[in-house]
Scaffold this active site. Structure first.
Site, PDB file in Angstrom:
ATOM      1  CB  SER A  12       2.472   2.752 -17.577  1.00  0.00           C
ATOM      2  OG  SER A  12       3.636   2.530 -18.325  1.00  0.00           O
ATOM      3  CG  HIS A  50       2.322  -2.249 -15.312  1.00  0.00           C
ATOM      4  ND1 HIS A  50       1.948  -3.475 -14.809  1.00  0.00           N
ATOM      5  CD2 HIS A  50       3.396  -2.469 -16.110  1.00  0.00           C
ATOM      6  CE1 HIS A  50       2.756  -4.408 -15.298  1.00  0.00           C
ATOM      7  NE2 HIS A  50       3.635  -3.831 -16.093  1.00  0.00           N
ATOM      8  CG  LEU A 101      -1.463  -8.555  -7.078  1.00  0.00           C
ATOM      9  CD1 LEU A 101      -0.640  -9.530  -6.252  1.00  0.00           C
ATOM     10  CD2 LEU A 101      -0.637  -8.048  -8.262  1.00  0.00           C
ATOM     11  CE  LYS A 102      -7.012 -12.554  -6.237  1.00  0.00           C
ATOM     12  NZ  LYS A 102      -6.762 -13.951  -6.612  1.00  0.00           N
ATOM     13  N   GLY A 138       0.789  -1.230   0.000  1.00  0.00           N
ATOM     14  CA  GLY A 138       0.000   0.000   0.000  1.00  0.00           C
ATOM     15  C   GLY A 138       0.822   1.281   0.000  1.00  0.00           C
ATOM     16  CB  SER A 139       4.308   2.219  -0.800  1.00  0.00           C
ATOM     17  OG  SER A 139       4.509   1.765  -2.116  1.00  0.00           O
ATOM     18  CG  ASN A 140       1.807   3.040  -5.829  1.00  0.00           C
ATOM     19  OD1 ASN A 140       2.277   4.045  -6.348  1.00  0.00           O
ATOM     20  ND2 ASN A 140       2.299   1.826  -6.037  1.00  0.00           N
ATOM     21  CD  GLU A 183       5.028   1.434  -9.188  1.00  0.00           C
ATOM     22  OE1 GLU A 183       3.915   1.188  -8.704  1.00  0.00           O
ATOM     23  OE2 GLU A 183       5.956   0.610  -9.168  1.00  0.00           O
ATOM     24  CG  ASP A 230      -0.657  -4.978 -16.662  1.00  0.00           C
ATOM     25  OD1 ASP A 230      -1.173  -4.374 -15.710  1.00  0.00           O
ATOM     26  OD2 ASP A 230       0.079  -5.970 -16.533  1.00  0.00           O
ATOM     27  CG  ASN A 234      -3.128  -1.187 -12.889  1.00  0.00           C
ATOM     28  OD1 ASN A 234      -3.048  -1.345 -11.670  1.00  0.00           O
ATOM     29  ND2 ASN A 234      -2.409  -1.905 -13.738  1.00  0.00           N
TER      30      ASN A 234
HETATM   31  C1  GRF Z   1       3.693  -1.492  -7.355  1.00  0.00           C
HETATM   32  O1  GRF Z   1       4.891  -1.739  -8.018  1.00  0.00           O
HETATM   33  C2  GRF Z   1       2.592  -1.462  -8.366  1.00  0.00           C
HETATM   34  O2  GRF Z   1       2.919  -0.866  -9.556  1.00  0.00           O
HETATM   35  C3  GRF Z   1       2.396  -2.911  -8.574  1.00  0.00           C
HETATM   36  O3  GRF Z   1       2.472  -3.462  -7.276  1.00  0.00           O
HETATM   37  C4  GRF Z   1       3.297  -2.647  -6.484  1.00  0.00           C
HETATM   38  C5  GRF Z   1       2.485  -2.249  -5.292  1.00  0.00           C
HETATM   39  O4  GRF Z   1       3.188  -1.501  -4.379  1.00  0.00           O
HETATM   40  N1  GRF Z   1       1.230  -3.180  -9.346  1.00  0.00           N
HETATM   41  P1  GRF Z   1       2.404  -0.899  -3.126  1.00  0.00           P
HETATM   42  O5  GRF Z   1       1.484  -1.962  -2.567  1.00  0.00           O
HETATM   43  O6  GRF Z   1       1.651   0.302  -3.587  1.00  0.00           O
HETATM   44  O7  GRF Z   1       3.492  -0.559  -2.133  1.00  0.00           O
END
Ligand code: GRF
Length: 210
Positions: A145, A113, A94-95, A16-18, A183, A154, A111
């Site tokens: 991306s 990627h 991932l789903k 969940g860092s994003n 990202e 994707d 998304n």
């Molecule tokens: C990221 O590299 C994202 O692009 C990929 O999974 C990773 C998730 O990182 N699909 P986080 O869970 O947001 O830390």
């Protein structure tokens, strides 16, 4: 016209860092938005812990909680609607999304990627597999991306990309760490652009940018 506050729903399977980057961007005022709900398919996801720590409604919805795929699709859609979400962000989810959710939010699901799509995307291209493949191919440049989500992994239109140089001696782990930072920046910049362009966007597609 004044920018609209983006009401975001985040789906995440991992650390969940994003998600955190989006939360922090909203809190700092960089992004005029709000994370209304976090949904994960896995109870151990760091993303769920982060949501709880921030007081954001969070839900585990998966084939365990809802074994029938159509029922799961409807549960996800209902949860997003209950929280009045306008944009859905797959942040390490991932789903695949189900048909009803895809149709209801078409053009409003993004998304992130960790590669320069269309290269290094598709089934099996997630996590370290992506960076292993980039290194194995001898690429000099990789990146991140943001794309619109459709029925295939994707696959939808890429709306933003940012490059990351591959360095001598990079391993999948070192490359993944640098791409992940990119990202975060790309995602919040893209969401900011959407929040600023939202009124204009009703007349046409989001322009691509780097
Ligand atoms: C990221 O590299 C994202 O692009 C990929 O999974 C990773 C998730 O990182 N699909 P986080 O869970 O947001 O830390």
């Amino acid at each position: 016209m004044a920018a609209l506050r983006l009401r975001l729903g985040i789906l995440a399977s991992g650390g969940g860092s994003n998600l955190q980057a989006i939360i922090d961007a909203c809190k700092s005022g960089w992004l005029d938005g709000e994370v209304r709900v976090v949904i994960s398919n896995t109870p151990e996801a760091g993303a769920l812990q982060r949501a709880r720590a921030e007081g954001i409604p969070s839900f585990r919805l998966s084939s365990r909680t809802n074994p029938d795929p159509e029922d799961l699709d409807r549960a996800i859609l209902r949860t997003l609607r209950e929280q009045e979400v306008e944009w859905v962000i797959l942040a390490g989810y991932l789903k695949k999304l189900g048909r009803e959710t895809l149709e209801s939010f078409r053009g409003r699901i993004l998304n992130i990627h960790p590669a320069l799509l269309p290269k290094f995307g598709g089934p099996g291209m997630y996590g370290q597999h992506v960076h292993q493949a980039v290194l194995a191919a001898g690429e000099k440049t990789t990146g991140a991306s943001v794309h619109l989500v459709d029925e295939q992994y994707d696959h939808g239109e890429v709306i933003a990309q940012r490059e990351v140089p591959v360095q001598e001696g990079d391993t999948p782990a070192t490359l993944a760490a640098r791409v992940l930072e990119t990202e975060h920046a790309l995602l919040i910049d893209t969401l900011r652009r959407i929040s600023e362009e939202e009124p204009a966007r009703q007349n046409g597609p989001l322009p691509r940018s780097r």
